[in-house]
Design a protein around this motif. Structure first.
Motif, mmCIF file in Angstrom:
data_model
loop_
_atom_site.group_PDB
_atom_site.id
_atom_site.type_symbol
_atom_site.label_atom_id
_atom_site.label_comp_id
_atom_site.label_asym_id
_atom_site.label_seq_id
_atom_site.Cartn_x
_atom_site.Cartn_y
_atom_site.Cartn_z
ATOM 1 N N SER A 78 37.339 48.957 38.930
ATOM 2 C CA SER A 78 37.930 50.158 38.347
ATOM 3 C C SER A 78 38.866 50.835 39.336
ATOM 4 N N GLU A 79 38.513 50.807 40.639
ATOM 5 C CA GLU A 79 39.403 51.377 41.660
ATOM 6 C C GLU A 79 40.673 50.553 41.787
ATOM 7 N N VAL A 80 40.536 49.226 41.675
ATOM 8 C CA VAL A 80 41.720 48.355 41.722
ATOM 9 C C VAL A 80 42.664 48.687 40.578
ATOM 10 N N LEU A 81 42.097 48.837 39.363
ATOM 11 C CA LEU A 81 42.930 49.165 38.208
ATOM 12 C C LEU A 81 43.635 50.504 38.388
ATOM 13 N N GLN A 82 42.921 51.495 38.932
ATOM 14 C CA GLN A 82 43.527 52.810 39.136
ATOM 15 C C GLN A 82 44.664 52.749 40.149
ATOM 16 N N ARG A 83 44.473 51.977 41.241
ATOM 17 C CA ARG A 83 45.517 51.864 42.259
ATOM 18 C C ARG A 83 46.730 51.111 41.714
ATOM 19 N N VAL A 84 46.477 50.087 40.889
ATOM 20 C CA VAL A 84 47.592 49.368 40.264
ATOM 21 C C VAL A 84 48.344 50.291 39.322
ATOM 22 N N LYS A 85 47.604 51.129 38.591
ATOM 23 C CA LYS A 85 48.246 52.076 37.674
ATOM 24 C C LYS A 85 49.141 53.052 38.426
ATOM 25 N N GLU A 86 48.670 53.499 39.601
ATOM 26 C CA GLU A 86 49.482 54.403 40.404
ATOM 27 C C GLU A 86 50.726 53.698 40.937
ATOM 28 N N ALA A 87 50.601 52.396 41.245
ATOM 29 C CA ALA A 87 51.736 51.653 41.771
ATOM 30 C C ALA A 87 52.760 51.355 40.686
ATOM 31 N N ARG A 125 52.303 39.932 40.381
ATOM 32 C CA ARG A 125 51.261 39.347 41.235
ATOM 33 C C ARG A 125 51.288 39.989 42.630
ATOM 34 N N GLU A 126 52.485 40.245 43.147
ATOM 35 C CA GLU A 126 52.604 40.841 44.481
ATOM 36 C C GLU A 126 51.949 42.222 44.527
ATOM 37 N N ILE A 127 52.178 43.020 43.477
ATOM 38 C CA ILE A 127 51.577 44.360 43.442
ATOM 39 C C ILE A 127 50.057 44.262 43.392
ATOM 40 N N ILE A 128 49.547 43.392 42.533
ATOM 41 C CA ILE A 128 48.092 43.279 42.366
ATOM 42 C C ILE A 128 47.439 42.780 43.652
ATOM 43 N N GLU A 129 48.024 41.764 44.296
ATOM 44 C CA GLU A 129 47.419 41.228 45.516
ATOM 45 C C GLU A 129 47.471 42.242 46.651
ATOM 46 N N ARG A 130 48.533 43.060 46.697
ATOM 47 C CA ARG A 130 48.595 44.110 47.730
ATOM 48 C C ARG A 130 47.485 45.152 47.515
ATOM 49 N N VAL A 131 47.269 45.532 46.266
ATOM 50 C CA VAL A 131 46.196 46.503 45.973
ATOM 51 C C VAL A 131 44.832 45.907 46.279
ATOM 52 N N LEU A 132 44.633 44.630 45.940
ATOM 53 C CA LEU A 132 43.354 43.973 46.234
ATOM 54 C C LEU A 132 43.060 44.004 47.734
ATOM 55 N N VAL A 141 42.034 47.629 48.718
ATOM 56 C CA VAL A 141 40.728 48.095 48.213
ATOM 57 C C VAL A 141 39.582 47.272 48.790
ATOM 58 N N ILE A 142 39.715 45.920 48.773
ATOM 59 C CA ILE A 142 38.624 45.047 49.218
ATOM 60 C C ILE A 142 38.594 44.933 50.739
ATOM 61 N N GLY A 143 39.762 45.011 51.370
ATOM 62 C CA GLY A 143 39.812 44.947 52.820
ATOM 63 C C GLY A 143 40.169 43.581 53.371
ATOM 64 N N THR A 144 40.280 42.568 52.513
ATOM 65 C CA THR A 144 40.667 41.224 52.947
ATOM 66 C C THR A 144 41.755 40.698 52.022
ATOM 67 N N PRO A 145 42.666 39.839 52.557
ATOM 68 C CA PRO A 145 43.713 39.284 51.686
ATOM 69 C C PRO A 145 43.102 38.368 50.628
#
Length: 602
Positions: free
Chosen positions: A475-484, A524-531, A534-538
């Protein structure tokens, strides 16, 4: 006498001195009389209604040397010491500044020791809702089973922020706002004892302005008496508190009644020059129109404490219909909410008044345009502006699409049976397919081709801690993607993470179009950057259709997963070329762009 001295002089020292909380006082006194004092109390209610005062009076009553008594004597050493704050066994803590776990642990360690000066140890924790979650957990066990010599009294203005486990271990008392009559009576008593000459309408105004808080009422009384040199008039009270005089209310209401925009702006400017804040003027104006509405709908039972000239007020109420008053109050309320974050509140106040003067005509024009099903022209745009125009365009387009679907949808899709239909369902649109090409898909305009996905590595780690961590933070990933980028969020929200390996996360999609558009390089670039943030690893993004993932899980459970490596590609379902899109789809793409159009197969 200073404000602090005046408040302390009139702060209740016994239950009998308290105003407006008789139901609570009677319950506490009965508990003391019958020796059934609880180990924990929760006092909640609006500010200035006596929560902390009641807690201190209760502490004196149970520790009074002549008691426990239903009323403290305020003469013994215990009562005087608690009043002055000298008794070490009665501790008042401000949770707003002592909100950590260390402070609560200190209490937990000290409650075991017997009181040294009085009968009970009493801990009064004010603004208890400010404690951290860890502090609440530390307090929980002690609050449930404290020693017999300890009483906890928790006070708060926001009980909904307390954990249910804390509330359930306390006796809860809801302090209510003090009525205008009770406040006025106490203020008149204070004026009489302090030698302050006050007009009755000024006292009523101060009581109303305090919004049910006796402490605020005494503060305002002190402030106004200092301004008037111990003489309190309504005009002085209005000036000191930044309110608006009755004449100013009438002039503004008169301009709104006559739809006289030219008169509104000079009135607002004069209020600003007089030092009146825009938000306070807005608040008072809402009250004024509210009183007009009450007088209109319930003339016999209408509250009249705000009304100075009753006859003039009644004639103003007759000039408005209830419907218009309802609309005006709604409009002012919306602008008041916006004003809290506005850099130019005076401008918003002016706009709100101009909207009241012209609102009905604009509403009628907007309703007429909406009923005709036409988008308004640029020269006759309604008050909602560009958003209203776009909304009406969407409504027109929806009707046209519905007609095209009914008349020509079957013909457009008739040649796409069999493999062609499966091809569109699977999202297999090759570059260069006819017409404009696909939109948001794997080929055509996007030029994107889905990469092969081997599911075996993901099946073995679907239940791993790393997969669970990503699911928890999705849910945090989705929120950060939405902000981006909100359009990427619109596609990604259809998917859910099903498995995580060391370097990638597999997301399963229900809808083919959503999966294809998510796979675009920019998305894909936006989503992987947010991941990574949030997760702390590429983590690399991999996608799969949900039905294929579920089928793979079923086969793996049956033993076939280890021997038959499962591979899913964009061409796994069909290798044919995508059929040209129907006419209505191309029209939708022209209007909204390919990122906002989704085709769902029935």
């Amino acid at each position: 006498m200073t404000h602090i001295a005046l408040y302390r002089a009139w702060r209740p020292q016994t239950f009998q001195d308290m105003v407006g909380q008789q139901h609570i006082i009677q319950t506490l006194q009965n508990a003391i009389r019958e020796n059934r004092v609880s180990h924990a109390y929760l006092f909640n209610g609006p500010r200035g209604t006596g929560k902390t005062t009641a807690a201190k009076v209760l502490a004196k009553a149970v520790n009074c040397e002549r008691g426990p008594a239903t009323e403290p004597c305020n003469e013994c050493d215990a009562c005087r010491g608690i009043t002055a704050g000298h008794i070490m066994d009665v501790v008042e803590i401000d949770a707003a500044s002592n909100r950590g776990i260390d402070e609560i642990r200190d209490i937990r360690d000290k409650v075991r020791y017997a009181p040294s000066e009085v009968r009970y140890k009493v801990y009064i924790i004010d603004e208890v809702h400010m404690l951290t979650a860890e502090a609440f957990n530390a307090l929980l066990k002690t609050l449930e089973e404290p020693p017999g010599h300890v009483i906890f009294i928790l006070a708060t203005t926001e009980p909904h922020k307390l954990p249910a486990t804390i509330i359930s271990r306390c006796q809860r008392f809801d302090f209510r706002q003090v009525s205008l009559a009770e406040q006025s009576e106490r203020l008149i008593q204070i004026c009489r004892e302090e030698g302050i000459d006050a007009d009755e309408d000024a006292i009523s105004y101060i009581a109303r302005l305090s919004e049910g808080g006796m402490r605020d009422a005494i503060s305002l009384l002190e402030q106004v008496s200092a301004f008037g040199n111990s003489r309190i008039t309504l005009e002085a009270a209005v000036d000191v508190t930044g309110g608006m005089a009755a004449e100013q209310f009438y002039e503004l209401a008169e301009a709104v009644r006559d739809r006289n925009v030219a008169a509104v702006l000079p009135l607002v400017e004069s209020l600003t020059q007089a030092g009146k804040s825009a938000d306070k003027c807005m608040e008072n104006l809402i009250y004024y129109f509210r009183d007009l509405l009450v007088l209109k709908l319930a003339p016999q039972g209408a509250a009249t404490e705000r009304v100075v000239d009753a006859e003039r007020f009644r004639s103003m109420a007759e000039a408005f219909t209830p419907e218009r008053l309802f609309k005006m109050i709604d409009t002012l309320n919306r602008y008041q909410s916006d004003m809290k974050h506005a850099s130019q509140p005076q401008t918003l106040f002016e706009v709100a008044l101009m909207k009241l003067c012209t609102g009905d005509a604009h509403s009628a024009a907007s309703s007429s345009s909406a009923s005709a099903g036409e988008a308004p022209s640029a020269g006759a745009a309604p008050a909602t502006g560009e958003m209203q125009r776009l909304r009406q365009q969407v409504e027109v387009l929806e009707r046209k699409l519905e007609q095209l679907l009914q008349n020509g949808g079957a013909a457009a899709g008739g040649g796409q049976a069999g493999d062609g239909a499966q091809s569109r369902a699977a999202g297999n649109r090759q570059p260069g397919a006819g017409g404009r090409g696909s939109f948001g898909g794997t080929g055509g305009a996007g030029g994107v081709r889905l990469a092969a996905v081997k599911l075996d590595p993901y099946l073995g780690v679907a239940g791993s801690p790393a997969s669970g961590q990503v699911r928890m933070k999705w849910s945090e990933v989705l929120q950060r993607v939405k902000e981006a980028r909100i359009t990427v969020h619109a596609w990604l929200v259809d998917g859910e993470p099903v498995s995580v390996t060391d370097d990638s996360v597999l997301v399963a999609f229900k809808n083919t179009m959503h999966r294809e558009t998510t796979e675009k390089p920019a998305h894909r670039e936006i989503i992987e950057r947010v991941l990574q943030d949030v997760i702390g690893t590429p983590l690399r993004l991999a996608t799969v259709m949900l039905k294929d993932w579920q089928a793979a899980v079923d086969r793996s459970g049956g033993g076939g997963g280890a021997e038959d490596p499962l591979e899913l590609t964009a061409d796994a379902i069909d290798t044919g070329e995508a059929a040209p899109q129907p006419k209505w789809v191309e029209e939708a793409v022209k209007l909204f762009g390919e990122d906002l159009v989704v085709v769902k197969e029935d």
